[in-house]
Design a protein around this motif. Sequence first.
Motif, mmCIF file in Angstrom:
data_model
loop_
_atom_site.group_PDB
_atom_site.id
_atom_site.type_symbol
_atom_site.label_atom_id
_atom_site.label_comp_id
_atom_site.label_asym_id
_atom_site.label_seq_id
_atom_site.Cartn_x
_atom_site.Cartn_y
_atom_site.Cartn_z
ATOM 1 N N THR A 1 25.550 27.438 39.943
ATOM 2 C CA THR A 1 26.458 27.929 40.962
ATOM 3 C C THR A 1 26.517 29.450 40.871
ATOM 4 O OG1 THR A 1 28.718 27.808 41.813
ATOM 5 C CG2 THR A 1 28.444 27.620 39.413
ATOM 6 N N MET A 2 26.585 30.135 42.050
ATOM 7 C CA MET A 2 26.536 31.591 42.086
ATOM 8 C C MET A 2 27.643 32.140 42.983
ATOM 9 S SD MET A 2 22.408 32.272 42.338
ATOM 10 C CE MET A 2 22.555 34.005 41.854
ATOM 11 N N ASP A 3 28.098 33.346 42.630
ATOM 12 C CA ASP A 3 29.144 33.983 43.426
ATOM 13 C C ASP A 3 29.259 35.444 43.000
ATOM 14 O OD1 ASP A 3 31.098 34.229 45.313
ATOM 15 O OD2 ASP A 3 32.710 33.370 44.092
ATOM 16 N N ASP A 4 29.977 36.223 43.800
ATOM 17 C CA ASP A 4 30.260 37.612 43.436
ATOM 18 C C ASP A 4 31.763 37.791 43.276
ATOM 19 O OD1 ASP A 4 30.473 37.329 46.413
ATOM 20 O OD2 ASP A 4 31.184 39.392 46.231
ATOM 21 N N ASN A 5 32.143 38.778 42.476
ATOM 22 C CA ASN A 5 33.557 39.119 42.335
ATOM 23 C C ASN A 5 33.687 40.528 41.791
ATOM 24 O OD1 ASN A 5 32.838 38.193 39.527
ATOM 25 N ND2 ASN A 5 34.993 38.662 39.198
ATOM 26 N N ALA A 6 34.839 41.120 42.029
ATOM 27 C CA ALA A 6 35.121 42.468 41.542
ATOM 28 C C ALA A 6 35.770 42.378 40.173
ATOM 29 C CB ALA A 6 36.039 43.203 42.514
ATOM 30 N N LEU A 7 35.370 43.265 39.274
ATOM 31 C CA LEU A 7 36.003 43.323 37.959
ATOM 32 C C LEU A 7 37.393 43.939 38.092
ATOM 33 C CD1 LEU A 7 32.960 44.419 35.777
ATOM 34 C CD2 LEU A 7 33.853 42.138 36.183
ATOM 35 N N SER A 8 38.279 43.544 37.205
ATOM 36 C CA SER A 8 39.685 43.910 37.353
ATOM 37 C C SER A 8 39.936 45.409 37.244
ATOM 38 C CB SER A 8 40.519 43.187 36.289
ATOM 39 O OG SER A 8 40.533 41.801 36.528
ATOM 40 N N ARG A 9 39.288 46.040 36.290
ATOM 41 C CA ARG A 9 39.569 47.455 36.041
ATOM 42 C C ARG A 9 38.805 48.344 37.029
ATOM 43 N NH1 ARG A 9 38.273 48.331 29.919
ATOM 44 N NH2 ARG A 9 36.464 47.087 30.529
ATOM 45 N N LYS A 10 39.455 49.390 37.475
ATOM 46 C CA LYS A 10 38.860 50.305 38.447
ATOM 47 C C LYS A 10 38.086 51.406 37.738
ATOM 48 C CE LYS A 10 40.079 52.933 42.592
ATOM 49 N NZ LYS A 10 41.195 53.412 43.432
ATOM 50 N N SER A 11 36.900 51.711 38.256
ATOM 51 C CA SER A 11 36.112 52.803 37.696
ATOM 52 C C SER A 11 36.401 54.098 38.448
ATOM 53 C CB SER A 11 34.617 52.487 37.759
ATOM 54 O OG SER A 11 34.103 52.728 39.055
ATOM 55 N N VAL A 12 35.904 55.204 37.927
ATOM 56 C CA VAL A 12 36.114 56.505 38.572
ATOM 57 C C VAL A 12 35.360 56.593 39.894
ATOM 58 C CG1 VAL A 12 36.569 57.698 36.402
ATOM 59 C CG2 VAL A 12 34.217 57.473 37.208
ATOM 60 N N ARG A 13 34.430 55.659 40.134
ATOM 61 C CA ARG A 13 33.654 55.641 41.375
ATOM 62 C C ARG A 13 34.055 54.491 42.293
ATOM 63 N NH1 ARG A 13 27.951 55.114 38.931
ATOM 64 N NH2 ARG A 13 27.475 54.558 41.094
ATOM 65 N N GLY A 14 35.079 53.752 41.920
ATOM 66 C CA GLY A 14 35.482 52.593 42.704
ATOM 67 C C GLY A 14 35.354 51.326 41.866
ATOM 68 N N TYR A 15 35.563 50.186 42.495
ATOM 69 C CA TYR A 15 35.507 48.930 41.758
ATOM 70 C C TYR A 15 34.059 48.493 41.509
ATOM 71 C CZ TYR A 15 40.526 48.134 42.051
ATOM 72 O OH TYR A 15 41.876 48.247 41.897
ATOM 73 N N VAL A 16 33.838 47.949 40.312
ATOM 74 C CA VAL A 16 32.529 47.422 39.932
ATOM 75 C C VAL A 16 32.474 45.949 40.314
ATOM 76 C CG1 VAL A 16 30.932 46.961 38.041
ATOM 77 C CG2 VAL A 16 32.297 49.056 38.028
ATOM 78 N N TYR A 17 31.455 45.579 41.075
ATOM 79 C CA TYR A 17 31.240 44.184 41.454
ATOM 80 C C TYR A 17 30.073 43.613 40.648
ATOM 81 C CZ TYR A 17 34.352 44.339 45.532
ATOM 82 O OH TYR A 17 35.446 44.416 46.356
ATOM 83 N N ARG A 18 30.101 42.315 40.477
ATOM 84 C CA ARG A 18 28.990 41.634 39.813
ATOM 85 C C ARG A 18 28.631 40.391 40.602
ATOM 86 N NH1 ARG A 18 32.685 39.705 34.709
ATOM 87 N NH2 ARG A 18 34.024 38.292 35.882
ATOM 88 N N TYR A 19 27.345 40.060 40.598
ATOM 89 C CA TYR A 19 26.895 38.794 41.169
ATOM 90 C C TYR A 19 26.431 37.931 40.007
ATOM 91 C CZ TYR A 19 25.996 36.065 45.308
ATOM 92 O OH TYR A 19 26.103 35.112 46.299
ATOM 93 N N ILE A 20 27.001 36.732 39.905
ATOM 94 C CA ILE A 20 26.797 35.918 38.712
ATOM 95 C C ILE A 20 26.102 34.607 39.042
ATOM 96 C CG2 ILE A 20 28.869 36.881 37.645
ATOM 97 C CD1 ILE A 20 30.154 34.048 38.251
ATOM 98 N N ALA A 21 25.483 34.031 38.013
ATOM 99 C CA ALA A 21 24.960 32.664 38.045
ATOM 100 C C ALA A 21 25.500 31.956 36.809
ATOM 101 C CB ALA A 21 23.433 32.665 38.044
ATOM 102 N N VAL A 22 26.081 30.784 37.011
ATOM 103 C CA VAL A 22 26.711 30.038 35.919
ATOM 104 C C VAL A 22 26.216 28.595 35.941
ATOM 105 C CG1 VAL A 22 28.889 29.365 34.838
ATOM 106 C CG2 VAL A 22 28.776 31.469 36.161
ATOM 107 N N ASP A 23 25.925 28.070 34.760
ATOM 108 C CA ASP A 23 25.597 26.653 34.642
ATOM 109 C C ASP A 23 26.898 25.858 34.654
ATOM 110 O OD1 ASP A 23 23.807 24.342 33.999
ATOM 111 O OD2 ASP A 23 25.008 24.332 32.167
ATOM 112 N N VAL A 24 27.000 24.869 35.532
ATOM 113 C CA VAL A 24 28.272 24.187 35.757
ATOM 114 C C VAL A 24 28.698 23.355 34.553
ATOM 115 C CG1 VAL A 24 29.462 22.488 37.183
ATOM 116 C CG2 VAL A 24 27.934 24.148 38.248
#
Length: 239
Positions: A1-24
Amino acid sequence: TMDDNALSRKSVRGYVYRYIAVDVVSGYWFRPAYVVGKPTIEIVTESFRNMFCELSELGLPMPGELEVENHLMKDIPWLNDIFPFVRFCTSPTEKRAEHKIKEFKYGTSKQAGHTRGRWYAKHEAFRSVRNKVNGDFVEPEYQPQAIIADDLADIEKHNNALHPLQKTYPGMTRREVFLSQYNPDLKPIEHWHLYKFIGNETETSIYNNDYAIIQEEKFELMNFESLKRLKPNSYTVTA
């Protein structure tokens, strides 16, 4: 299963997003693809590369099914050329990646102090501490590299933690469940087939009307019909 989400902490350039793949089944996280700002199709492709690199290094077979959302994924035409089954979710709540992200965010990440949470949350587990400076609430900012490094460390800790279903998998970590509980009927990964969709492009030449050399490795042509597309006396191609 795959999805994207923003990390909680804000960086000096804006929010860091990640696209993940997880084994269910195991809850094992592959290395995500990170970007400052909203993810793009290029970031999704990078996430696929990370996943297949890990699978190859671990000696595991081709995944049997992929679960995704319509956002970004609907614009990728080759998903069915790689995965036997592709399932597009109709709502976020039915996508297992959403639940895995919540489990990670309020589990390993929060224990390490890397989840900001929501100051207005009713439950203490989801609440964050607000920083007040000179009477104003301020949100601390971090370097993107520091946020990514902390997230990768949390993922490593998460993968090597005990699986939550200890009655089913006694004494086993998420990583151990992932390595031992895969379907033995799955087919091995055909790298030459994957490269057509997620490989990097390299300028090279065709030798002996037969093969091309990329990174000191020989790659055979699938058929000779492709040679007809070349200009006369020109063997330069993009592999």
